[in-house]
Structures are given as structure tokens and as C-alpha cells.
Scaffold this motif. Sequence first.
Motif, PDB file in Angstrom:
ATOM      1  N   MET A  18       0.853  -1.181   0.000  1.00 41.84           N
ATOM      2  CA  MET A  18       0.000   0.000   0.000  1.00 41.84           C
ATOM      3  C   MET A  18       0.895   1.240   0.000  1.00 41.84           C
ATOM      4  N   VAL A  19       0.594   2.171  -0.864  1.00 41.83           N
ATOM      5  CA  VAL A  19       1.400   3.382  -0.994  1.00 41.83           C
ATOM      6  C   VAL A  19       0.611   4.565  -0.450  1.00 41.83           C
ATOM      7  N   ARG A  20       1.257   5.355   0.377  1.00 43.08           N
ATOM      8  CA  ARG A  20       0.631   6.578   0.883  1.00 43.08           C
ATOM      9  C   ARG A  20       1.400   7.763   0.318  1.00 43.08           C
ATOM     10  N   VAL A  21       0.689   8.644  -0.374  1.00 39.69           N
ATOM     11  CA  VAL A  21       1.328   9.771  -1.048  1.00 39.69           C
ATOM     12  C   VAL A  21       0.712  11.068  -0.547  1.00 39.69           C
ATOM     13  N   PRO A  22       1.495  11.998  -0.012  1.00 38.15           N
ATOM     14  CA  PRO A  22       0.948  13.303   0.366  1.00 38.15           C
ATOM     15  C   PRO A  22       0.403  14.006  -0.871  1.00 38.15           C
ATOM     16  N   THR A  23      -0.744  14.629  -0.726  1.00 39.81           N
ATOM     17  CA  THR A  23      -1.330  15.323  -1.876  1.00 39.81           C
ATOM     18  C   THR A  23      -0.891  16.777  -1.961  1.00 39.81           C
ATOM     19  N   VAL A  24      -0.583  17.377  -0.821  1.00 41.67           N
ATOM     20  CA  VAL A  24      -0.179  18.779  -0.806  1.00 41.67           C
ATOM     21  C   VAL A  24       0.563  19.035   0.499  1.00 41.67           C
ATOM     22  N   LEU A  25       1.539  19.931   0.466  1.00 42.51           N
ATOM     23  CA  LEU A  25       2.241  20.326   1.686  1.00 42.51           C
ATOM     24  C   LEU A  25       1.701  21.675   2.146  1.00 42.51           C
ATOM     25  N   PRO A  26       1.356  21.802   3.431  1.00 39.54           N
ATOM     26  CA  PRO A  26       0.872  23.096   3.920  1.00 39.54           C
ATOM     27  C   PRO A  26       2.007  24.097   3.999  1.00 39.54           C
ATOM     28  N   PRO A  27       1.717  25.386   4.024  1.00 37.41           N
ATOM     29  CA  PRO A  27       2.767  26.378   4.254  1.00 37.41           C
ATOM     30  C   PRO A  27       3.500  26.067   5.555  1.00 37.41           C
ATOM     31  N   GLY A  28       4.802  26.268   5.554  1.00 32.65           N
ATOM     32  CA  GLY A  28       5.583  26.010   6.754  1.00 32.65           C
ATOM     33  C   GLY A  28       6.179  24.614   6.809  1.00 32.65           C
ATOM     34  N   LEU A  29       5.803  23.725   5.871  1.00 32.40           N
ATOM     35  CA  LEU A  29       6.374  22.379   5.822  1.00 32.40           C
ATOM     36  C   LEU A  29       6.962  22.148   4.441  1.00 32.40           C
ATOM     37  N   ASP A  30       8.284  21.959   4.375  1.00 35.79           N
ATOM     38  CA  ASP A  30       8.938  21.725   3.087  1.00 35.79           C
ATOM     39  C   ASP A  30       9.177  20.224   2.905  1.00 35.79           C
ATOM     40  N   PRO A  31       9.614  19.789   1.712  1.00 34.37           N
ATOM     41  CA  PRO A  31       9.824  18.353   1.492  1.00 34.37           C
ATOM     42  C   PRO A  31      10.790  17.712   2.484  1.00 34.37           C
ATOM     43  N   ALA A  32      11.829  18.441   2.893  1.00 32.92           N
ATOM     44  CA  ALA A  32      12.779  17.878   3.857  1.00 32.92           C
ATOM     45  C   ALA A  32      12.102  17.632   5.210  1.00 32.92           C
ATOM     46  N   PRO A  39      10.982   7.022   3.188  1.00 29.89           N
ATOM     47  CA  PRO A  39      10.303   7.789   2.138  1.00 29.89           C
ATOM     48  C   PRO A  39      11.139   7.823   0.869  1.00 29.89           C
ATOM     49  N   VAL A  40      10.475   7.751  -0.273  1.00 28.76           N
ATOM     50  CA  VAL A  40      11.152   7.823  -1.560  1.00 28.76           C
ATOM     51  C   VAL A  40      11.353   9.293  -1.915  1.00 28.76           C
ATOM     52  N   ALA A  41      12.534   9.636  -2.409  1.00 29.41           N
ATOM     53  CA  ALA A  41      12.875  11.028  -2.687  1.00 29.41           C
ATOM     54  C   ALA A  41      11.871  11.658  -3.647  1.00 29.41           C
ATOM     55  N   GLY A  42      11.562  12.936  -3.396  1.00 27.44           N
ATOM     56  CA  GLY A  42      10.654  13.676  -4.262  1.00 27.44           C
ATOM     57  C   GLY A  42      10.017  14.813  -3.502  1.00 27.44           C
ATOM     58  N   ASP A  43       9.345  15.708  -4.221  1.00 29.67           N
ATOM     59  CA  ASP A  43       8.685  16.836  -3.567  1.00 29.67           C
ATOM     60  C   ASP A  43       7.535  16.378  -2.678  1.00 29.67           C
ATOM     61  N   LEU A  44       6.845  15.290  -3.060  1.00 35.88           N
ATOM     62  CA  LEU A  44       5.789  14.695  -2.252  1.00 35.88           C
ATOM     63  C   LEU A  44       6.144  13.224  -2.060  1.00 35.88           C
ATOM     64  N   PRO A  45       7.076  12.932  -1.150  1.00 37.22           N
ATOM     65  CA  PRO A  45       7.629  11.570  -1.065  1.00 37.22           C
ATOM     66  C   PRO A  45       6.604  10.551  -0.582  1.00 37.22           C
ATOM     67  N   PRO A  46       6.410   9.466  -1.341  1.00 35.67           N
ATOM     68  CA  PRO A  46       5.510   8.403  -0.891  1.00 35.67           C
ATOM     69  C   PRO A  46       6.181   7.499   0.129  1.00 35.67           C
ATOM     70  N   THR A  47       5.352   6.820   0.922  1.00 39.56           N
ATOM     71  CA  THR A  47       5.835   5.779   1.829  1.00 39.56           C
ATOM     72  C   THR A  47       5.029   4.512   1.563  1.00 39.56           C
ATOM     73  N   PHE A  48       5.595   3.367   1.964  1.00 39.64           N
ATOM     74  CA  PHE A  48       5.005   2.067   1.631  1.00 39.64           C
ATOM     75  C   PHE A  48       4.649   1.318   2.908  1.00 39.64           C
ATOM     76  N   TRP A  49       3.457   0.677   2.890  1.00 39.32           N
ATOM     77  CA  TRP A  49       2.910   0.058   4.093  1.00 39.32           C
ATOM     78  C   TRP A  49       2.287  -1.295   3.749  1.00 39.32           C
ATOM     79  N   GLU A  50       2.222  -2.142   4.757  1.00 40.23           N
ATOM     80  CA  GLU A  50       1.613  -3.452   4.589  1.00 40.23           C
ATOM     81  C   GLU A  50       0.161  -3.315   4.134  1.00 40.23           C
ATOM     82  N   ARG A  51      -0.213  -4.148   3.189  1.00 41.40           N
ATOM     83  CA  ARG A  51      -1.598  -4.159   2.719  1.00 41.40           C
ATOM     84  C   ARG A  51      -2.421  -5.090   3.612  1.00 41.40           C
ATOM     85  N   LEU A  52      -3.523  -4.556   4.171  1.00 43.96           N
ATOM     86  CA  LEU A  52      -4.393  -5.330   5.036  1.00 43.96           C
ATOM     87  C   LEU A  52      -5.808  -5.343   4.468  1.00 43.96           C
ATOM     88  N   THR A  53      -6.560  -6.364   4.789  1.00 42.43           N
ATOM     89  CA  THR A  53      -7.955  -6.450   4.369  1.00 42.43           C
ATOM     90  C   THR A  53      -8.831  -5.778   5.415  1.00 42.43           C
TER      91      THR A  53
END
Length: 284
Positions: free
Chosen positions: A1-15, A47-61
Motif C-alpha cells: 500500500m502506498v501513501r502519497v501526500p497530496t499537498v504540503l501546507p505552508p511552513g512544511l517543506d519536502p525535507a 520515504p522515496v525522494a521527491g517533492d511529495l515523497p511516498p511511503t510504503f505500508w503493509e496491505r491489510l484487508t
Amino acid sequence: MVRVPTVLPPGLDPAGQAEQQRREIAVCRWVWDAGHPVVRPAPPERPVAGDLPPTFWERLTAVPDGTPDAGASGTTVARLHTALRPCPVEPGRMHPLDECVTAMLDALRYDTTHVSPTDRDRALWERATILPVLGDEAGCADLLPGTRPQPVHGDPPAYNVLRTPDGPYDADLEHLCVGPVEWDPTVAGPEVVTAYERAADRPVDAELPALCEAARLVQLVAWSAMVPQQPGLGDGMSPLLELWRASEPCGGALGRCSTWNHTAVVPRGTRQPCRAAARSTSAR
């Protein structure tokens, strides 16, 4: 399962986002290895490098998600707190009204679609009043000596639970932090707080739930700045904004610190002790 941020709020940069994600992955891995049911990270466990870095998680039912039972939700939060208490990963002190909140409130100077200038002034005042208490361990212990700081979920964990055929799994610990235990169950409602007290076998502080809920509502006001980028937020936030407008400032907690006058707003960036903030205002 991949979780990807859709937008960063002001005050939070990719780092900053990536650091938050690395901390969440480390804590979830430790909690899972300790035997607590949490959605565990999947390879590469970073997290995978990028402006909106995705993370990977166990897939559950997941099972069909009805209205969470208050008793079960309170018990789930208490068990998570027990699991997090010995965690060696340092999550950092809770900063519920951090620079992201400040930046979003600042952005609302130029957009009054959902939040009026008076609303924004009140939110800034509440932020300056609440921050020296919830955002500072010494300040919190001084005014509310019954508090029990420890690692907490950071978001309402009663709603961040994946229900599976094998039982509930905690999820989405990206805002994990050290703070009072009252921070987690409060916004889920008084029934969940009561169930939490039974499961934890000790009461929560008498004043903190109201103060925590007030801080959550200030966060909500600030997030109105994100509606142009996430239009779906608007309709859902409207009734909560009305709830906030009808509520006592700071949830009526902290005695005289809950008085507010729109002509006596604490300037942005000011961090006064709560008692000093109270002296600088008059009754509304």
C-alpha cells in the motif's frame, strides 16, 4: 500500500515532510516488533525522494467501516499509549500550533472566503494563549500538574484505525509526538474519553480535554487556508467552524486565560506565559 501526500501546507517543506515520515516508519516498525497491532512499514521502509515523497505500508484487508463504538475506540487509544510509552524513538515535543498553523493563519489575511478577519484574530489569540501550555512541557506541568506527557499518536487515533478481520490496527502516526495523553482521545467525544479512562485505569486531567479540543479547533481554522488546493475540505469544515465560533475561547479552560477581546490580539510570534496573556486582555 502506498501513501502519497497530496499537498504540503505552508511552513512544511519536502525535507521536513521526509523527516516526519522517517520518524513515523521507525516508530511503527518498533511498535510492530514489540507486538502491538499497527500497520507496519513495507520495503524500502523509508520515504522515496521527491517533492511529495511516498511511503510504503503493509496491505491489510479491511472490514466494512461502520460508526466506531466509543468503548472500543477508547480502549484502542489506551492500548496504543501503553505500546508507545517505552518506545526508544524520540518523536519530539508536541507542537500542536506549530509554524504550519502560523503560516496558514498568515495566508488567511488574503482570503476571507471561509474565515473572517475577526475569526483569524481570535485564532491567533488562542494560539498565543494555548502554545505556552500545550507546546511547552514545563508550562504544561506548571499550570496543569496532573498531566502525563508521553509519546502520543498526534491525530485522533480513534479515527485512524484500520478495522480488519483480525481486529483493529493503528495507522497514520505521522504526527506522533510527546504530549499529554489527553491530546489523543479528546476530539473523539466524551464517551471515548470515558472509555479511555476505564481502559487506562486512571482519570484524564479535568481541564486538558477542553484545552486540547480548543487547540484542535484552532488547527481547523488554520486549515481553511488549504481549501483552494483541497476544495473537498470546505463543506466538511463549515459546521466545525460554526462550532468553534459558538464556543468559549480556549474551550473555557485556564480560567482568566479564556477571555478574549478582538482589539487585544497577541501579535504573531509572541510567546507569552498564559497568565501574562490573560492580563493583556479584557473580558469580551
